[in-house]
Structure formats: structure tokens, C-alpha cells
Design a protein around this motif. Structure first.
Motif: not given
Length: 257
Positions: A37-41, A209-213, A215-222
Motif C-alpha cells: 500500500p501507499n506509504g509501505a516503504g 513478488i516482495i510484499l511490503i507493509d 516498512g517490513r517484508i510480509v511476503a516473498d515468493g512466486a
């Protein structure tokens, strides 16, 4: 194979913690989508990787060598940066605009040589702007401008490209064309990190895909593993069914490339 390594990255902006103890490893040969989302970093992460903003903690290394120990020119030859929302104010030709990407590699006199001309021509061909070479950059449409700026970044010939929302404000045709170009560049052996808000394009084109929320990575994978309905609901705070372009993964069909 060239690799990016980030450990314990922390960044503060305006007194607020934007990135928090972030770890990341990425190798050349992949198109990696940075979502959130916006502001996630996301944009802050790209700017920190290029050392365009100060970091509070952590280390960033390319091929095992800390970026902090490199000169600005050397860093620019390792990581090419494509910022978002660039406006062109000077009516220079597209060719001249793309030539600016060679600045980190020019000698003391700053003159374009034969090797630079080859790199510029290859970058314009890759971004499909060779036919616009003599056009004034300020006369380009939004899609043409996006491709010309991508060509400028490609002209650096850096092993990594960091692209911040390269498809923002583009119509579907041009957005798909940009993503196809980024995927082709990755297939040719570069690392491409691309920030995007378009879940459909990310799901279709990205290898990872690296999903950031917050300021932290919350998912990383296909893509199908990272963009699950539960995770999207938690990160974007909406029902995944209303997210344009995203479709649930189907186990009986391969992901389209």
C-alpha cells in the motif's frame, strides 16, 4: 551471477521509521515486483538501495561489496535507477536524453565514444524508441516518455535496474509493453526490481513478488504464493475481489508468462 544483499536495513524520514530491519537477497535474471500500500516503504527502499537517502542502520552490498565503500559513479554503474513521475523540461532530442544515461561511464572529458553509441542504440531498441531518436523529448506522449526514460536507464548498462512505478499513468497497451520489456531485460541476465500498484501486471509478468507493509517484508515468493486472498486482505485492508486485475491462483493451470 550478480547479486544484491541487504541486511538489517532501517530508514527514517521526517522523524518516522519507514523501513524497519529489512533483509533482502536478489539475483540477476529475475523480474522482482515490489508491492504494498501507499506509504509501505517501496519507493524508499529503492532510493535507499541507490544511496540517494541516508540509512539509519544495516548494510547494502552488490556482489559482496558494500555500496557504502563505492564512489557515487561506481554505484551508478551497478544500480540504474528509474524514478517515478519524471517531467521533462528541456526540448533535447530523445537520443540526447538516452545518452545522459552514459554519464557514469564517460571519461574525464565526458565525450560520447563508439562504445557509448552502441550502448545508446541498444537501449533505444530495447525500449522501442529508436524511431523517436530525433524527436524533442518534451513532445512525447506519456507512453513514449516512459519508454524513453527507460531507455536512458538501460543505457547505463548496469547489471541491476531499479524502476519506481514504471507503468504509472500509462494506458493498458503501454503498461503491458513496459512490463514485457522489463521481463525481457531480466531474462537477458539483469536484476530488475520494479515497484508497482498493478496486481494484475505483477501477477502476470513478475518472477517473484516482495510484499511490503509498514516498512517490513510480509511476503516473498512466486506471485501466486505471495498474493493470497488472506494476505491481500490483511495488507490492503479490502476484499481481494475488488482489486483490479488480480485473480486467485488456480491449481489446475500454470501461471501465464
Amino acid at each position: 551471477m550478480s547479486a544484491l544483499r541487504v541486511r538489517g536495513l532501517g530508514v527514517d524520514l521526517g522523524g518516522a521509521a519507514i523501513l524497519r530491519d529489512l533483509d533482502l537477497d536478489a539475483r540477476a535474471g529475475a523480474l522482482v515486483g515490489l508491492l504494498g500500500p501507499n506509504g509501505a516503504g517501496k519507493s524508499t527502499l529503492l532510493r535507499a538501495l541507490c544511496r540517494l537517502i541516508p540509512i539509519r542502520s544495516g548494510e547494502i552490498a552488490w556482489d559482496g561489496r558494500p555500496l557504502a565503500r563505492m564512489s557515487a559513479r561506481e554505484r551508478a554503474t551497478r544500480l540504474a535507477f528509474l524514478p517515478q513521475g519524471q517531467t521533462l523540461h528541456w526540448p533535447i532530442s530523445v537520443r540526447r536524453l538516452v545518452e545522459l544515461g552514459r554519464l557514469p561511464r564517460l571519461g574525464p572529458l565526458g565525450r560520447i565514444g563508439a562504445a557509448d553509441e552502441v550502448a545508446v542504440a541498444a537501449a533505444m531498441a530495447a525500449a522501442d524508441v529508436a524511431h523517436l531518436a530525433e524527436r524533442a523529448a518534451t513532445s512525447l506522449s506519456g507512453g513514449e516518455r516512459a519508454r524513453a526514460l527507460l531507455a536512458r536507464a538501460l543505457a547505463v548498462e548496469a547489471p541491476a535496474l531499479l524502476a519506481d512505478e514504471p507503468t504509472a499513468s500509462l494506458d493498458p497497451h503501454h503498461a503491458v509493453a513496459i512490463m514485457e520489456t522489463l521481463r525481457r531485460i531480466a531474462r537477458e541476465g539483469r536484476l530488475v526490481l520494479a515497484v508497482t500498484h498493478d496486481l494484475g501486471l505483477a501477477q502476470r509478468f513478475c518472477d517473484r513478488i516482495i510484499l511490503i507493509d509498514e516498512g517490513r517484508i510480509v511476503a516473498d515468493g512466486a506471485p501466486d504464493a505471495a498474493l493470497t486472498p488472506e494476505r491481500l486482505r490483511a495488507v490492503y485492508r479490502v476484499d481481494p475481489a475488488v482489486l483490479t486485475g488480480w485473480t486467485p491462483a488456480r491449481q489446475d493451470q500454470p501461471r501465464p508468462l
